[in-house]
Design an enzyme around this catalytic site. Sequence first.
Site, mmCIF file in Angstrom:
data_model
loop_
_atom_site.group_PDB
_atom_site.id
_atom_site.type_symbol
_atom_site.label_atom_id
_atom_site.label_comp_id
_atom_site.label_asym_id
_atom_site.label_seq_id
_atom_site.Cartn_x
_atom_site.Cartn_y
_atom_site.Cartn_z
ATOM 1 N N GLU A 65 41.412 46.880 32.681
ATOM 2 C CA GLU A 65 40.681 48.145 32.634
ATOM 3 C C GLU A 65 40.866 48.894 31.312
ATOM 4 O O GLU A 65 39.969 49.621 30.886
ATOM 5 C CB GLU A 65 41.084 49.029 33.812
ATOM 6 C CG GLU A 65 40.424 48.653 35.140
ATOM 7 C CD GLU A 65 41.038 47.442 35.830
ATOM 8 O OE1 GLU A 65 42.092 46.962 35.363
ATOM 9 O OE2 GLU A 65 40.466 46.974 36.832
ATOM 10 N N HIS A 134 43.175 52.123 47.497
ATOM 11 C CA HIS A 134 41.760 51.912 47.175
ATOM 12 C C HIS A 134 40.872 53.037 47.693
ATOM 13 O O HIS A 134 39.666 52.863 47.805
ATOM 14 C CB HIS A 134 41.255 50.606 47.793
ATOM 15 C CG HIS A 134 41.700 49.365 47.095
ATOM 16 N ND1 HIS A 134 43.006 48.946 47.073
ATOM 17 C CD2 HIS A 134 41.006 48.440 46.375
ATOM 18 C CE1 HIS A 134 43.090 47.803 46.394
ATOM 19 N NE2 HIS A 134 41.894 47.485 45.961
HETATM 20 C C1 LIG Z 1 43.816 46.945 38.410
HETATM 21 C C2 LIG Z 1 42.856 46.302 39.331
HETATM 22 N N1 LIG Z 1 41.649 45.949 38.856
HETATM 23 C C3 LIG Z 1 40.752 45.366 39.656
HETATM 24 C C4 LIG Z 1 41.030 45.123 40.964
HETATM 25 C C5 LIG Z 1 39.993 44.488 41.878
HETATM 26 N N2 LIG Z 1 40.385 43.129 42.211
HETATM 27 C C6 LIG Z 1 41.016 42.855 43.348
HETATM 28 S S1 LIG Z 1 41.426 41.230 43.479
HETATM 29 C C7 LIG Z 1 40.728 40.896 41.980
HETATM 30 C C8 LIG Z 1 40.750 39.498 41.452
HETATM 31 C C9 LIG Z 1 42.126 39.031 41.168
HETATM 32 O O1 LIG Z 1 42.097 37.692 40.777
HETATM 33 P P1 LIG Z 1 43.395 36.826 40.673
HETATM 34 O O2 LIG Z 1 44.450 37.573 39.951
HETATM 35 O O3 LIG Z 1 43.021 35.508 40.130
HETATM 36 O O4 LIG Z 1 43.925 36.691 42.176
HETATM 37 P P2 LIG Z 1 43.227 35.971 43.435
HETATM 38 O O5 LIG Z 1 42.425 37.024 44.150
HETATM 39 O O6 LIG Z 1 42.423 34.851 42.923
HETATM 40 O O7 LIG Z 1 44.354 35.536 44.284
HETATM 41 C C10 LIG Z 1 40.181 42.036 41.417
HETATM 42 C C11 LIG Z 1 39.494 42.081 40.130
HETATM 43 C C12 LIG Z 1 42.299 45.531 41.435
HETATM 44 N N3 LIG Z 1 42.639 45.382 42.722
HETATM 45 N N4 LIG Z 1 43.184 46.103 40.600
#
Ligand SMILES: Cc1ncc(C[n+]2csc(CCOP(=O)(O)OP(=O)(O)O)c2C)c(N)n1
Lengths: 329, 329, 327, 327
Positions: A65, A134
Site C-alpha cells: 500500500e 476490516h
Molecule cells: C495490508 C493488506 N493489504 C491487502 C489485504 C487484502 N488481502 C487479503 S489476502 C490478500 C492476498 C494475500 O496473498 P498471499 O500473501 O499470497 O497469501 P494467500 O492468500 O495466497 O495465502 C490480500 C491482498 C490485506 N488483508 N492486508
Amino acid sequence: MSKDGAISFAQSINQALDEAMAASDKVMIFGEDIADAQGGGVFKATSGLSTKYGTGRVRTTPIAEQAIMGAAIGAAIAGYRPVAEIMFMNFLTVCMDQLVNHAAKLRFMSGGKTFVPITVRCTTGAGVGFGGQHSDMLEAWFAHVPGMKVVTASNPAEAKGLLLSAIEDDDPTLFIEDIMMYAQKGEPLAAGEKIPLGKARVRREGSDVTVITYGRPVAQMDKLAEELAGEGISAEVIDLRTIAPFDEDTVLNSVAKTGRAVIVHEAIKSFGVGAEISSRIHEELFADLKAPVKRVGSKYCPVPFSPPLEQAFLYSQDEVYASIRRMMG
Amino acid sequence: MSKDGAISFAQSINQALDEAMAASDKVMIFGEDIADAQGGGVFKATSGLSTKYGTGRVRTTPIAEQAIMGAAIGAAIAGYRPVAEIMFMNFLTVCMDQLVNHAAKLRFMSGGKTFVPITVRCTTGAGVGFGGQHSDMLEAWFAHVPGMKVVTASNPAEAKGLLLSAIEDDDPTLFIEDIMMYAQKGEPLAAGEKIPLGKARVRREGSDVTVITYGRPVAQMDKLAEELAGEGISAEVIDLRTIAPFDEDTVLNSVAKTGRAVIVHEAIKSFGVGAEISSRIHEELFADLKAPVKRVGSKYCPVPFSPPLEQAFLYSQDEVYASIRRMMG
Amino acid sequence: MATKEDLDIETLLEIYRRSMRVYKTDERFRQMLTSGKLRLVYYPVRGQEVLSAAMMAALNLDDYLVTTYRGVHDQVAKGIPLRDLWAEFTGKVTGTCKGKGGPMHITDPATGVMVTTGIVGAGLPIANGLALASQQSGDGRVTVVCFGDGASNIGAFHEALNLASLWKLPVIFLCQNNRYAEHTAYSAGTAAKQIIDRAPGYAMEAVRVDGNDPIAMHLVACEAVARARAGEGPTLIEAMTYRMLGHTFGADFSYVPAEMQEEAKQADPIPLFRALLAERGIDAATLEAIENAIGAELDEAVEHALSSPYPDVDELRIDVLKEEIAA
Amino acid sequence: MATKEDLDIETLLEIYRRSMRVYKTDERFRQMLTSGKLRLVYYPVRGQEVLSAAMMAALNLDDYLVTTYRGVHDQVAKGIPLRDLWAEFTGKVTGTCKGKGGPMHITDPATGVMVTTGIVGAGLPIANGLALASQQSGDGRVTVVCFGDGASNIGAFHEALNLASLWKLPVIFLCQNNRYAEHTAYSAGTAAKQIIDRAPGYAMEAVRVDGNDPIAMHLVACEAVARARAGEGPTLIEAMTYRMLGHTFGADFSYVPAEMQEEAKQADPIPLFRALLAERGIDAATLEAIENAIGAELDEAVEHALSSPYPDVDELRIDVLKEEIAA
Ligand SMILES: Cc1ncc(C[n+]2csc(CCOP(=O)(O)OP(=O)(O)O)c2C)c(N)n1
Ligand SMILES: Cc1ncc(C[n+]2csc(CCOP(=O)(O)OP(=O)(O)O)c2C)c(N)n1
Ligand SMILES: [Mg+2]
Ligand SMILES: [Mg+2]
C-alpha cells in the site's frame, strides 16, 4: 444495469471511473487485483477498465500500500490524476505516512508549487462478519488532517457524482465506500452529471429536528423521518456527503431553524466526526438550541465478529428515534 | 539533576525508565539510537540504561518502526512490558497498523486470552522549526481507537509518575512528550511515587470558569489563571493527564460548578480532542452552562517552517484570555 | 572499473563546479550557524558533495529529483538557485516554498527538485510515481531518489524497489551509504553485508561504487540514466561515502570511532578531486576562479535571503487546500 | 534432497494425522457453507495441508505460531482443539476467543497459537517479538510465522526479516508460496524470481522446498527449528504449494489458467501422501481408522459449536481495556 434502470453502488463506481478515464487520459488507477486479468477487482468496481484503457492506465499492484500511495502521489505531482484503491479502510494504516505526511501536506510545504490531485478509494463497514481488522470507520482521523478532503456517498447515484468530482478535485480526497452498500441498487445518475464536493444535501426538509448523517445511515434516517412524520414530528435530514471540510452553512442554517440536532454515524462515537459537528453547533447556536445536540455512533470497542455482537456494536436506529422523542419532550 | 534538586523533563523520563527497569526485569526498551553505543538516544532519554541493564533489554533498532512496534507487541504477549520509542509522533504513521489494528485490538479479538502491555513513547510539538513532518499533535487519532490509552505530561514530575504507571498498565499506552519541554526543569518526583492513569489533576481550584488542557499548555494556563485572578476571575485549571479515556467525572464536576469551560490544546482544533470534551460537556451539562464551551487549538494547516508562521499557527493564549473575558460578560 | 582517462575534462570540471557549489553552500551554512547569524536544524553534507555532483551531472535539468532532510548537496548539485534555497532555509517568502516548507521540505519543480521528505524512506514510493508519469507520457525523463544506508531497512524501500522493477520504471535508487544512520553504525542496523545484496530480491540491476571518486561515480550514474531512458528499468546504486560531521549541525558524534574519522579524512573527496584535476592539467587559477564565482553568488544569495521579508500570516490559509481557507 | 527413507514411519504417520485433521476440517467447512448450514467468509486451505502439518510436527506444543486469515491449516496442524476452533468460527462464546475474534483472529495460547492477523504481512514483526521474548527469557521456544507469497512484497516483511537476522532471533519465516495473492499471480506482484532470493539481503539462511512433499518439508522444518533452538538465528522457508480453490470460499477463480489447475491436481498432496504411506507399508485400514477418528471428533466439534450460545452483548464492554467499560 438492471432492466428497470436501477444500478448497483459498485456498478455506479465503475461508471464514474469509466467516465473519468474517458474524459481525461490523465486519470489512472492503481490497486490490488484491479485489472481484468485479475478479475476486475475484488468488488468488480474496476471491471472492464483495463481492457478498455490498457494496463498502463489501470495497474494491478503488488500487496504494497505504501507503493500504491506513493505511485499515486508521484504521478499526481507530475500532472496525472491517479485513483488509488486501498482495498479496505483499515489498510490505510500501512500507508498513513504517504497519505498524511505527504499527499495532504505537499501543496502547503511546497508553497503551492506542487499539488496532489489523488483520489483514494477504500471500503469498510461492519455487518459482513469480517471482524476487527476490516470494518473500522476511520474518517475522523482524516478529517483532522489539514490538506485533504473526506467524502462518502449514500447511494449509487451520489457515489458516481461525488467520485467524479473527487477525481477532478485538485486536492487529495479520501473516498469511503460502505461494503454493506455495494450490492444496493438505486437510480443511476445521468451521464455527465456530477455532485460538487463541500456541499451537503438536504434530503428532506423539516422544522422540528435536524438529523445530520452520511453514508449508510442516510437511507435509514430518511425512513425514520418518514416514521416520525407519521407521529407529527418534522425531521430535516442532511447528508453531509463531504465529511471534511464539512458544509457548516447548511448544517448551521438547518439547526438554526429546527433548534434540535442529532448526528448519526457508523464510526464509534468517542472522538468521532460527530464530536466536531456537535461542538460547532453548540458554539454557534447555543442560544437557539432547545436541547443539547445528541450524537449516535457505534460502541467503544473493536468491531466484534460474532453476529449478535456485531449488530449490538453498531449505532442504533432505535437510539436515534428515542433521542428525538426525548428532545421533543 | 541540578544543585537545587530541579530535574529536566528528559532526565525525569530517564529516571522513570530506570526505576521501571530496576523494578521488573520484564521491562525492555526498543528504539532507534537508544543504547549508549549510539549516545543514549537522540534526546538522551535512555542514556545510561543499556550500560546498566544490557543491550539485551535496551535495544537499538534499525530504522523500521513496524519492526519496533511488532517486536514490542510480540514480546508483550509473551509476558514482557516493552517500551517502544518512536522518535517523533509523525513516524507513528509508518507503524499505525501495528499499534491500531494489533496492539489495541488483540485483547478484545482474543477474548482476553492475550493482552498487550506496551508503552509507546514519542515526541512532537511545534516551535523548534522542524516543519510539517515532525511537529504534529495526533492524539485525537488514538483517542478514537478503543483498546488503548493516551497520556501526556505537563512537567518533569508528572512525566515520571505517569510514565511509570503507563509501563505498569496492562493496556497499550501512547505516551506523548512535547519536544519544547525536554529541557524544562522542575521539581523531581519522589522515588517510588507514581501518578495513576485515568485521573485528571485539578491544578488550581476556581469558581468562574474551567480551563481543561494537557501537556505544554498546562503551565501557561496556570499562569493565565493567576493573571485572571488579578482581574477578579476565578479560573479552575484541569490537567487531563490521560487524554483517553479521559476523566469525565473531574471535568463534569468542575464545569457543573463553574458553568463555563474552555478547552485548550496544541493540536489543531478541527476534529481534535477538544471536540469530544466540548460535546460531552454540552450533552451532560447543557442546562447548567452559562455560555457555550469554547475550544482553542492550533490552526487548520500543516505546521509551517517559517518562524513567524509557526508561532501564528500555534494555539493562542490571547485567544484563551479573550474567550474567558467574553464568557464572563 | 573506470579509469581517469574515461571522462573528458569538460565533464570533470562540470562535476567539480557542482561539487564546489555544494561544498561552499554547506560551509557557509555551518559558518553562519557557528557565528550565530543563523538558527536552524541543519543536516551537514560534508563528505558527500562529489557523489551527488557526479550523479546530477548525468541528468538534465528537467529530470526529477526526490531527496531527504540531508539533501542540500542533491538540491544544489541538481541546480537549484542558491537565492531561493537560502531564502527557504531562512523561512522567507522569497524562498522556493515561500518559507512554508523549510530546509526539510525543499521543492523547486523548475530545476526538477520535486519532493524533499523528512520521513526516512518515504521518497522512494513517490519517486516511482514520478517515473511512472514519465513512462506513461513518454517524456523521456528520469527520476533519481536519494536516501541513506539506514533508509534501506524501512518498509517503503522494499515496496518501492519491488514495484519499480516489476514495472520497469525509469528510476534510479541512489543509496548514499555514509555508514551511519543518525547515531547508529551501518552494521548495527543493517543485516545485509552490502545494500546491493538486496537487489537480486527485486531482480534489479545494482552497482556499488566509490561515491567519492567522481569518475567512477559519474560513469555508474550515466549507465543507470541510459538504462532508464532506454526503458530498461531501474538501477540501485550504492554509493560509498562518509558523513564527516554529526547527524545534525552541532550534534555530538563521539560515538564514531576515531580511526574511522581518520580514515575518512584521508578519503575526503574534495582534496582528492583537486589532486585529480591537477593531474589532468587544470591549474590552481582555474579552480580559484570557479570558487570565487561561487563565493560571489553565495554572498548575493545570503544577502538576498537575509534581507527578504517573512511570509505574511495569511499564508496559513493559503496552499492548505486549493481554495483559500476562510479567515 | 531428502529421500523417503529419511523419516521413520511414526513421524510420517503423525504428519499424515495432522494433514488429515486439516483436510477434514477444511472439507467440513466447505460442505456446511455449500449446504447453507454456515455463513461466513472462509479462506480455503485445500492443497496446503501437508506443508503445514509437516512444519508443525517439528514443533512442540508450547512453541509459538503466528498466522493469517488463511490459517486454519496452521492452527489445526499446530493442535488447536477442534471444538474451540469451530465455536470461534461460528461466533459462539465457547470459542477460542469467545466469538469476538472470529475466523480471521484465532488465538489459543494453550496450543501456542498466539496471533492470527487479517493484515497481510503484519504477523512477521509480531513474531519477532515473541521470539525475542524467548531469546531473552531463555525458554527455548521457537516461533513460526506463516504468510503468503504476496505478503513478501509488503514493507513489514522487509523490516521483520532484517531485524530477525540482526538479532539472531529464534524465528522461522514460513512463506507458503501458493502462486496467487488473491486474484494476482505470483509474477504480477513479485519481481524476485523466487522469494528466497530476498534472503541474502538479510544475510539470512533460506531454503526453497516442495511443501507438498511431507518428507522434504519436514526435514527442512526440523533443520530450521534446530537452528533456532541452537541460537543460530532465523530461517526463511519458501514452501512451494498451490491454492486449489478460490481466494475465499465460493469466489470465482476463472483467472487461473486451466493448465495450472490441471497440473496442481496432479500434485495434490493428499493422494500423493496416501500413496507414499502405502509404499511404506501402511494399509488402507490404518488410514481409514485415522480418518474415522477425526471424523468423529469433527462431528462432536461441529455439534458443540452449533449448540453453544452466542456471547452476551455485555461482552462489548469486556476485554476492550483491562477494566470493564461502564455500561
Ligand atoms: C495490508 C493488506 N493489504 C491487502 C489485504 C487484502 N488481502 C487479503 S489476502 C490478500 C492476498 C494475500 O496473498 P498471499 O500473501 O499470497 O497469501 P494467500 O492468500 O495466497 O495465502 C490480500 C491482498 C490485506 N488483508 N492486508
Ligand atoms: C520513518 C522515520 N524514522 C525515523 C526518523 C528519524 N531519522 C531521521 S534521519 C535518520 C537516520 C537516517 O539514516 P540514513 O538513511 O543512513 O541517512 P543519513 O542521515 O545518513 O543521510 C533517522 C533515524 C525519520 N525521519 N523517519
Ligand atoms: Mg547514513
Ligand atoms: Mg499466495
